[in-house]
Design an enzyme around this catalytic site. Structure first.
Site, PDB file in Angstrom:
ATOM      1  N   HIS A 113       0.754  -0.995  -0.218  1.00 36.54           N
ATOM      2  CA  HIS A 113       0.020   0.008   0.007  1.00 36.54           C
ATOM      3  C   HIS A 113       0.744   1.441   0.054  1.00 36.54           C
ATOM      4  O   HIS A 113       0.786   2.187  -0.904  1.00 36.54           O
ATOM      5  CB  HIS A 113      -0.594  -0.012   1.193  1.00 36.54           C
TER       6      HIS A 113
HETATM    7  O1  RIB Z   1      -4.981   0.485   4.488  1.00 34.33           O
HETATM    8  C1  RIB Z   1      -3.509   0.465   4.391  1.00 34.33           C
HETATM    9  C2  RIB Z   1      -3.173   1.233   5.325  1.00 34.33           C
HETATM   10  O2  RIB Z   1      -3.080   1.326   6.784  1.00 34.33           O
HETATM   11  C3  RIB Z   1      -1.535   1.460   5.010  1.00 34.33           C
HETATM   12  O3  RIB Z   1      -0.721   2.654   5.196  1.00 34.33           O
HETATM   13  C4  RIB Z   1      -0.920   0.466   6.345  1.00 34.33           C
HETATM   14  O4  RIB Z   1       0.406   0.681   6.680  1.00 34.33           O
HETATM   15  C5  RIB Z   1      -1.971   1.105   7.216  1.00 34.33           C
HETATM   16  O5  RIB Z   1      -1.396   2.474   7.688  1.00 34.33           O
END
Ligand code: RIB
Ligand code: CA
Length: 326
Positions: free
Chosen positions: A251
């Protein structure tokens, strides 16, 4: 000229991978880092930030501030089941062959400014040039907006990993984690008029890193960073297997990659707001995708990334992590 970056982060395994990408990318200069409560407590996020810097040893250390220790209006919901109790795959417990800690507790050299003030100060150092990459709940950004919205408007770009526009959430059926943890902050930032590039789950879920691919690449460059990445991602791969996914979803590295190279995606202006009242819909990113005349709906609040050159991104990520020519 290098792109001046500020990274707001809740490390977190994927945050740490994004920071490796940033700190090893020659086209940017990580000027400041602000931590925020999210994946784990802000104390642990801040400790993790210095663990990452101890391993990466950047030529020039970014200024680091500890940010918000809880969301604007709610108690913290964290994710130790995903990232380990310490937030980095429990590598704080790992021992070397001689019994010493492989990753001893780092010394924290913190800015006297808190997170929101370091954001405002860094924008003041790079007016019209700074790219802010937000990888956690948006609490620090909302507080910075409350303190000085005019200064925040001098941001060149605000790249946010968050939301789920046309796909299910990852914390509830409708909410992505960063927006779920602090929906009030997300709502305030999305309504701010800042130059937001939203990188939602729709995009990031296409960037899966299989364990075998990472192991093969790390074997090419047996250095301390590779050892750190291998140690830190162990928990991430275990969690992925528990939920039936083929690897770690990158992500935050995707959002960081788009900050470095916007051609990895294409954007669409969309009115996105964040639900704060709902019980079932807390943190939902509500996007107005209706196919009606622009004049008949509210103006766009951000530009949403609508696609990803996933192979190109993965090549970029792995090459920064461990140059094939090592
Ligand atoms: O949904 C994914 C996000 O939430 C990413 O930034 C992960 O590190 C959590 O913070
Ligand atoms: Ca994160």
């Amino acid at each position: 000229m290098k792109i001046p970056l500020l990274v707001d982060t809740d490390p977190g395994i994927d945050d740490a991978l994004a920071l490796v990408l940033a700190l090893r990318s020659p086209q940017c200069s990580v000027e400041s880092i602000t931590t925020v409560a999210g994946n784990v407590s802000v104390e642990r996020c801040t400790l993790n930030m210095f663990r990452i810097l101890d391993v990466l040893k950047p030529e020039r250390l970014p200024v680091v501030s500890r940010g918000a220790d809880k969301p604007l209006a709610r108690s913290l919901v964290s994710a130790p089941h995903v990232h380990g109790d310490d937030g980095l795959g429990n590598l704080a417990e790992l021992k070397a062959a001689d019994g010493s800690l492989r990753y001893p507790r780092p010394r924290l050299t913190l800015s006297p400014l808190d997170g929101p003030d370091l954001i405002l100060d860094t924008i003041g150092r790079f007016p019209g040039e700074l790219v802010l990459v937000a990888l956690g709940p948006l609490t620090n950004l909302a507080l910075a907006l409350q303190r000085d919205a005019r200064r925040m408007a001098l941001l060149r770009r605000l790249v946010i990993m968050g939301g789920a526009v046309g796909v299910p959430g990852n914390v509830t059926p409708v909410a992505e984690f960063n927006f779920y943890v602090d929906p009030e902050a997300a709502a305030q930032v999305l309504a701010s008029g800042l130059p937001i590039e939203l990188v939602p789950l729709d995009i990031t879920r296409n960037a899966i890193l299989p364990r075998s691919v990472l192991q093969k690449r790390l074997a090419v460059c047996p250095d301390p960073v590779s050892r750190f990445v291998a140690d830190m991602t162990q928990r991430g791969f275990e969690f992925a297997e528990e939920i039936g996914e083929g690897g770690i979803t990158l992500h935050d590295p995707v959002a960081l990659g788009i900050a470095l190279d916007p051609s990895l995606t294409h954007f669409e202006p969309v009115h996105v707001a964040v639900e704060c009242e709902g019980v079932l819909t807390r943190g939902m990113s509500v996007a107005d995708l209706r196919m009606i005349a622009a004049g008949r709906k509210a103006p766009a609040t951000c530009r949403v990334a609508r696609g990803l050159r996933a192979d190109t991104f993965l090549d970029l990520f792995l090459d920064r992590l461990c140059p094939a020519s090592w």
